[in-house]
Design a protein around this motif. Structure first.
Motif, PDB file in Angstrom:
ATOM      1  N   LYS A 145      38.345  26.738  30.071  1.00 28.51           N
ATOM      2  CA  LYS A 145      38.521  25.362  30.488  1.00 28.51           C
ATOM      3  C   LYS A 145      38.956  25.350  31.956  1.00 28.51           C
ATOM      4  CE  LYS A 145      41.159  24.222  26.868  1.00 28.51           C
ATOM      5  NZ  LYS A 145      41.926  23.373  25.926  1.00 28.51           N
ATOM      6  N   THR A 146      38.739  24.216  32.616  1.00 24.07           N
ATOM      7  CA  THR A 146      38.838  24.220  34.082  1.00 24.07           C
ATOM      8  C   THR A 146      40.247  24.476  34.619  1.00 24.07           C
ATOM      9  OG1 THR A 146      39.111  21.815  34.134  1.00 24.07           O
ATOM     10  CG2 THR A 146      36.868  22.661  34.321  1.00 24.07           C
ATOM     11  N   PHE A 147      41.273  23.883  33.982  1.00 24.98           N
ATOM     12  CA  PHE A 147      42.623  24.078  34.529  1.00 24.98           C
ATOM     13  C   PHE A 147      43.094  25.502  34.259  1.00 24.98           C
ATOM     14  CE2 PHE A 147      44.172  19.348  34.336  1.00 24.98           C
ATOM     15  CZ  PHE A 147      43.046  18.978  35.035  1.00 24.98           C
ATOM     16  N   VAL A 148      42.829  25.975  33.055  1.00 24.16           N
ATOM     17  CA  VAL A 148      43.217  27.342  32.682  1.00 24.16           C
ATOM     18  C   VAL A 148      42.560  28.332  33.642  1.00 24.16           C
ATOM     19  CG1 VAL A 148      43.083  29.084  30.855  1.00 24.16           C
ATOM     20  CG2 VAL A 148      43.443  26.677  30.261  1.00 24.16           C
ATOM     21  N   PHE A 149      41.276  28.100  33.890  1.00 30.29           N
ATOM     22  CA  PHE A 149      40.526  28.991  34.777  1.00 30.29           C
ATOM     23  C   PHE A 149      41.104  28.999  36.191  1.00 30.29           C
ATOM     24  CE2 PHE A 149      37.068  28.939  38.010  1.00 30.29           C
ATOM     25  CZ  PHE A 149      36.858  30.307  38.064  1.00 30.29           C
ATOM     26  N   GLN A 150      41.355  27.811  36.712  1.00 31.25           N
ATOM     27  CA  GLN A 150      41.849  27.738  38.096  1.00 31.25           C
ATOM     28  C   GLN A 150      43.227  28.387  38.230  1.00 31.25           C
ATOM     29  OE1 GLN A 150      40.732  23.902  40.362  1.00 31.25           O
ATOM     30  NE2 GLN A 150      40.633  23.280  38.242  1.00 31.25           N
ATOM     31  N   GLU A 151      44.094  28.129  37.250  1.00 35.88           N
ATOM     32  CA  GLU A 151      45.432  28.741  37.300  1.00 35.88           C
ATOM     33  C   GLU A 151      45.333  30.265  37.203  1.00 35.88           C
ATOM     34  OE1 GLU A 151      48.035  27.282  38.153  1.00 35.88           O
ATOM     35  OE2 GLU A 151      48.301  25.302  37.240  1.00 35.88           O
ATOM     36  N   LYS A 152      44.449  30.715  36.308  1.00 36.29           N
ATOM     37  CA  LYS A 152      44.276  32.163  36.111  1.00 36.29           C
ATOM     38  C   LYS A 152      43.787  32.815  37.405  1.00 36.29           C
ATOM     39  CE  LYS A 152      42.882  36.052  33.910  1.00 36.29           C
ATOM     40  NZ  LYS A 152      43.727  37.131  34.311  1.00 36.29           N
ATOM     41  N   LEU A 153      42.778  32.203  38.015  1.00 33.74           N
ATOM     42  CA  LEU A 153      42.194  32.791  39.226  1.00 33.74           C
ATOM     43  C   LEU A 153      43.221  32.830  40.359  1.00 33.74           C
ATOM     44  CD1 LEU A 153      39.365  33.901  39.728  1.00 33.74           C
ATOM     45  CD2 LEU A 153      38.813  31.765  40.899  1.00 33.74           C
ATOM     46  N   ARG A 154      43.959  31.735  40.515  1.00 30.64           N
ATOM     47  CA  ARG A 154      44.936  31.677  41.598  1.00 30.64           C
ATOM     48  C   ARG A 154      46.110  32.630  41.370  1.00 30.64           C
ATOM     49  NH1 ARG A 154      46.427  25.605  43.008  1.00 30.64           N
ATOM     50  NH2 ARG A 154      44.934  25.167  44.627  1.00 30.64           N
ATOM     51  N   SER A 155      46.304  33.043  40.140  1.00 29.83           N
ATOM     52  CA  SER A 155      47.400  33.982  39.876  1.00 29.83           C
ATOM     53  C   SER A 155      47.009  35.394  40.293  1.00 29.83           C
ATOM     54  CB  SER A 155      47.767  33.956  38.383  1.00 29.83           C
ATOM     55  OG  SER A 155      46.760  34.595  37.626  1.00 29.83           O
ATOM     56  N   GLU A 156      45.713  35.607  40.538  1.00 30.04           N
ATOM     57  CA  GLU A 156      45.263  36.928  40.975  1.00 30.04           C
ATOM     58  C   GLU A 156      45.419  37.025  42.494  1.00 30.04           C
ATOM     59  OE1 GLU A 156      41.333  37.566  39.374  1.00 30.04           O
ATOM     60  OE2 GLU A 156      41.973  36.911  37.391  1.00 30.04           O
ATOM     61  N   GLU A 157      45.959  38.150  42.945  1.00 33.43           N
ATOM     62  CA  GLU A 157      46.288  38.330  44.362  1.00 33.43           C
ATOM     63  C   GLU A 157      45.096  37.997  45.270  1.00 33.43           C
ATOM     64  OE1 GLU A 157      49.198  38.965  45.624  1.00 33.43           O
ATOM     65  OE2 GLU A 157      48.477  39.064  47.697  1.00 33.43           O
ATOM     66  N   GLU A 158      43.911  38.388  44.833  1.00 36.66           N
ATOM     67  CA  GLU A 158      42.713  38.212  45.648  1.00 36.66           C
ATOM     68  C   GLU A 158      42.382  36.740  45.899  1.00 36.66           C
ATOM     69  OE1 GLU A 158      39.637  40.484  43.882  1.00 36.66           O
ATOM     70  OE2 GLU A 158      38.309  40.274  45.603  1.00 36.66           O
ATOM     71  N   TYR A 159      42.794  35.886  44.976  1.00 39.60           N
ATOM     72  CA  TYR A 159      42.399  34.479  45.087  1.00 39.60           C
ATOM     73  C   TYR A 159      43.601  33.554  45.240  1.00 39.60           C
ATOM     74  CZ  TYR A 159      38.208  36.654  43.317  1.00 39.60           C
ATOM     75  OH  TYR A 159      37.124  37.479  43.160  1.00 39.60           O
ATOM     76  N   HIS A 160      44.737  34.145  45.558  1.00 42.70           N
ATOM     77  CA  HIS A 160      45.966  33.404  45.750  1.00 42.70           C
ATOM     78  C   HIS A 160      45.772  32.310  46.799  1.00 42.70           C
ATOM     79  CE1 HIS A 160      50.215  32.901  45.447  1.00 42.70           C
ATOM     80  NE2 HIS A 160      50.456  33.210  46.699  1.00 42.70           N
ATOM     81  N   GLU A 161      46.234  31.102  46.508  1.00 40.63           N
ATOM     82  CA  GLU A 161      46.174  29.976  47.441  1.00 40.63           C
ATOM     83  C   GLU A 161      44.743  29.572  47.804  1.00 40.63           C
ATOM     84  OE1 GLU A 161      49.014  29.596  50.687  1.00 40.63           O
ATOM     85  OE2 GLU A 161      50.145  31.228  49.813  1.00 40.63           O
ATOM     86  N   SER A 162      43.777  29.883  46.981  1.00 40.22           N
ATOM     87  CA  SER A 162      42.418  29.423  47.251  1.00 40.22           C
ATOM     88  C   SER A 162      42.207  28.057  46.610  1.00 40.22           C
ATOM     89  CB  SER A 162      41.402  30.440  46.721  1.00 40.22           C
ATOM     90  OG  SER A 162      41.631  30.682  45.366  1.00 40.22           O
ATOM     91  N   GLU A 163      41.208  27.344  47.082  1.00 42.19           N
ATOM     92  CA  GLU A 163      40.791  26.087  46.456  1.00 42.19           C
ATOM     93  C   GLU A 163      39.510  26.358  45.686  1.00 42.19           C
ATOM     94  OE1 GLU A 163      42.511  23.375  46.317  1.00 42.19           O
ATOM     95  OE2 GLU A 163      44.091  24.046  47.683  1.00 42.19           O
TER      96      GLU A 163
END
Lengths: 617, 138
Positions: A145-163
């Motif tokens: 789901k979209t919120f779960v996905f976005q939170e998960k991705l942003r928690s990864e160092e590589e994608y930290h603070e991305s939009e």
């Protein structure tokens, strides 16, 4: 460095068939003629997608585009982006807009936009960072789901603070009502999420450390301060929207007797007080939120205790959703509206189209046009929030009766001989601004290139009283100028809530000033009219290649033949003869052929669209 | 200590603070160059801010080998003298609030100095979420 301020001057061209990502220069003449956003995207779509392309095939293009103002402090425009493609719901041109922060971040990452074609063999995401872009395996995220996905991705160092711009399960399941989500914001209309899903593209991830240059920072900052002062002096942008957000419109429209209820069978909802702006504010308000660079802060985080409909925590519902899942379904359960809004965002589902088709199906069921044999055994009735949640789940899954609903009201009407109940134009469901009570908006719906959208033409001036709501004569010509304003704003990718500041009914000097301060380009108002007309003609030409003619510029049967039955606006509707007369005037003012509803060859050549003229004539 | 305080409940994550900051000091709109950093999760009640707290006996001042970071008597506002900064970035790592950054183009560190007492971000924050606080506030 690009010749004009505001732009990065770079576009990404992505071919998912081959996995290639190329950077190409933005054409300066194209920028001068089409400005950006919707304008430039319409040109790329027209040039990239041939007539007859299946919207869910690899040959369709998914185009994301910024305007010159994204990333700047020009109020209420800074973070928006447009998605343009051929719609799987309508079969026509669609431009869907979303707020948040992505547009600005994409620019800081070095790009004005991107053209994505093809279909990846496996789920991928496009990662854009500081002038570079790459395709990355998105297999682990597919199905999220979209919120779960976005939170998960942003928690990864590589994608930290991305939009992040992404799809949810509805897009992956190719529902024609699937939208694209970024943060909590939706590019809602026309099934753009299904196009993204058909390409096996889960997300576009942007992160940038760059900036946006303008010709004279001091002059622009001073201009922005002036706009902020005007916003502070305007009750809509200083009080109503910051306090209540768009839910404030519920009470206003219900009082006028123009709040679509039970699939627009009636337009007064007796329980509107349960779901209006006051009710949400008093019972559920947590915090306000803004898009990038916006001082208004119209987004509202609402939360209520209890999870009988799923988590009742969402930024929203907005006005449109309160109508589509509320009055349109005779549902006054506030908590269910918050939960359904959250569910729709998480699944990536357009709340306008989904609520409209559910409302239509319930009416069809009550009238015996469909039975339990058609609904998978479910009894359909108004005022049933649990039924609403169940049907939303089915639409997002795009299976069984949910697949029938997800195909949209036009298709539903054809399938069950219920066309007179379909509230759509060009296959796109009309939203929550009554076409029977707002005649200018009605002609806007009819002539919108994307179909039933309240963004080509606007209801605001008629609702607020700036123009006479009840007058029909002259509204054909009137809406041309409103559409010129909306089209130009869509080229800048400006939020509609600037309309009370920059002007409700036509292109104002503010647009000249913004273009000058941000880009350094000098336009006259007349030249900006030409830009808007050029873009609208391009969109129309795209539709013409798909077979659109005047017959598609129409309104739902109910709007043309059934007066509002009761309430303050009783008796109001759009008489067919009046409508046709105003449509004639509309085409004449645009320099379009009244028989075909298409730009004439002369008009196309005047707008420097010679290639399009040669295609059409 | 005078410092920027942020009422996160009022903050709408519009980033206007970062825009006016980078506009003033860098002549460009670039949140990454701003002397204040905003973060936010998907839901808007998750905003947070990184900005100089003007610590007493500030650790950044203590580690600066060039004596470019200045805080008279270990109290009050910490200022950065760019003419002395050598770009070693030791202060960036040392700051407990992640509120000193490094500009790759100029090879210099940068941090908030409250615009000398009347911060642009405070003036332009649309919800008055940002304000100068501390006992020596202007």
């Amino acid at each position: 460095m690009f010749k004009y301020g505001g732009y990065t001057g770079k576009i990404l061209r992505v071919d998912l068939n081959t996995g290639t990502v190329e950077v190409e220069a933005l054409d300066e003449e194209m920028v001068r003629d089409l400005i950006g956003g919707n304008g430039i995207a319409a040109r790329y779509l027209y040039d990239t997608v041939p007539a007859g392309t299946d919207p869910l095939s690899p040959e369709n293009a998914l185009i994301l585009m910024n305007g010159p103002v994204q990333g700047t402090r020009v109020p209420a425009v800074g973070g928006r982006t447009v998605v343009v493609t051929r719609s799987p719901l309508s079969g026509f041109f669609i431009d869907a807009y979303y707020g948040g922060h992505f547009g600005a971040e994409l620019k800081f990452a070095g790009f004005d936009g991107m053209i994505i074609t093809g279909r990846a063999e496996k789920p991928v995401m496009l990662v854009v960072e500081d002038g570079d872009a790459r395709l990355v395996d998105a297999g682990p995220y597919w199905g999220m789901k979209t919120f779960v996905f976005q939170e998960k991705l942003r928690s990864e160092e590589e994608y930290h603070e991305s939009e992040i711009t992404c799809i949810g399960p509805a897009g992956e399941n190719l529902s024609p009502m699937a939208c694209i989500i970024s943060g909590v914001h939706a590019a809602g209309r026309g099934g753009v999420g299904a196009v993204m899903g058909s390409k096996q593209l889960k997300a576009i991830v942007a992160r940038g450390s760059g900036g946006v240059r303008v010709p004279n920072m001091d002059a622009l900052e001073k201009y922005c301060d002036g706009i902020v002062e005007r916003m502070q002096a305007n009750p809509a942008t200083s009080k109503v929207l910051p306090t209540y957000g768009t839910p404030a419109i519920v009470a206003a429209n219900n009082k006028l007797g123009l709040l679509g209820t039970r699939n627009y069978q009636v337009e007064v909802f007796t329980e509107a007080d349960e779901i209006n702006g006051e009710a949400l504010h008093n019972k559920a308000f947590v915090k306000s939120a803004s898009c990038f660079s916006c001082p208004i802060g119209c987004a509202k985080l609402f939360r209520m205790e209890g999870e009988e409909y799923g988590p009742a925590e969402s930024v929203g519902p907005e006005y449109e959703t309160i109508w589509s899942y509320g009055s349109n379904l005779a549902n006054s359960d506030l908590k269910s509206l918050i939960a359904a809004d959250r569910f729709s965002d998480e699944m990536g589902l357009d709340t306008i189209s989904a609520g409209s088709v559910i409302g239509m199906a319930i009416e069809a069921f009550e009238k015996g046009l469909i039975t339990k044999a058609d609904t998978g055994g479910i009894e359909l009735k108004y005022g049933d929030p649990k039924l609403m949640m169940e049907l939303l789940k089915q639409i997002a899954a795009n299976k069984g009766f949910g697949k029938v609903l997800g195909a949209g009201t036009r298709e539903f009407g054809r399938r069950f001989n219920a066309e007179e109940l379909a509230m759509e134009t060009k296959g796109l469901e009309i939203p929550a601004h009554s076409p029977r009570g707002y005649p200018g908006m009605a002609i806007g719906y009819a002539t919108s290139n994307r179909g039933g959208s309240h963004q080509d033409g606007r209801p605001s001036a008629e609702r607020g009283g700036a123009v006479d709501r009840k007058q029909k004569e002259g509204k054909g010509e009137y809406i041309v100028d409103v559409q010129r304003m909306t089209t130009l704003a869509d080229c800048l990718v400006a939020c509609r809530f600037t309309e009370g500041i920059f002007g409700l009914t036509t292109i104002s000097e503010d647009y000249v000033d913004i273009m000058k301060h941000v880009t350094g380009m000098d336009y006259t108002i007349e030249e900006l009219f030409d830009v808007a007309d050029r873009v609208y003609a391009l969109e129309r030409a795209f539709n013409a290649r798909e077979g659109a003619t005047r017959k598609d510029d129409t309104l739902p049967y109910r709007v043309l033949h059934e007066p509002i039955p009761a309430g303050p606006a009783a008796g109001e509707f759009m008489e067919p003869a009046v409508f046709e007369k105003e449509l004639d005037a509309y085409y004449q003012k645009r320099g379009w052929d009244v028989k075909t509803g298409l730009p004439t060859e002369e008009t196309l050549r005047r707008l420097k669209l010679d290639d399009v003229a040669s295609d059409l004539y | 200590m005078p410092k920027l305080c942020v009422d996160e409940n009022k903050c709408t994550d519009c980033r206007i603070c970062q825009l006016v900051c980078s506009a003033r000091y860098n002549g460009i709109y670039s949140p990454k160059l701003a002397r204040i950093s905003k973060k936010c999760g998907i839901m808007p009640d998750t905003t947070s801010t990184d900005v100089c707290q003007n610590c007493s006996d500030a650790p950044c001042v203590a580690v600066c080998p060039a004596e470019a970071l200045i805080q008279p008597n270990g109290e009050g506002m910490v200022t950065l003298d760019e003419s002395l900064c050598t770009g070693c970035a030791i202060c960036v790592d040392e700051c407990p609030y992640d509120a000193i950054w490094f500009n790759e183009e100029t090879d210099l560190a940068y941090k908030c100095d409250l615009c000398g007492g009347s911060p642009e971000c405070e003036k332009r924050c649309p919800t008055e979420a940002i304000y100068v606080c501390g006992e020596e506030a202007v």
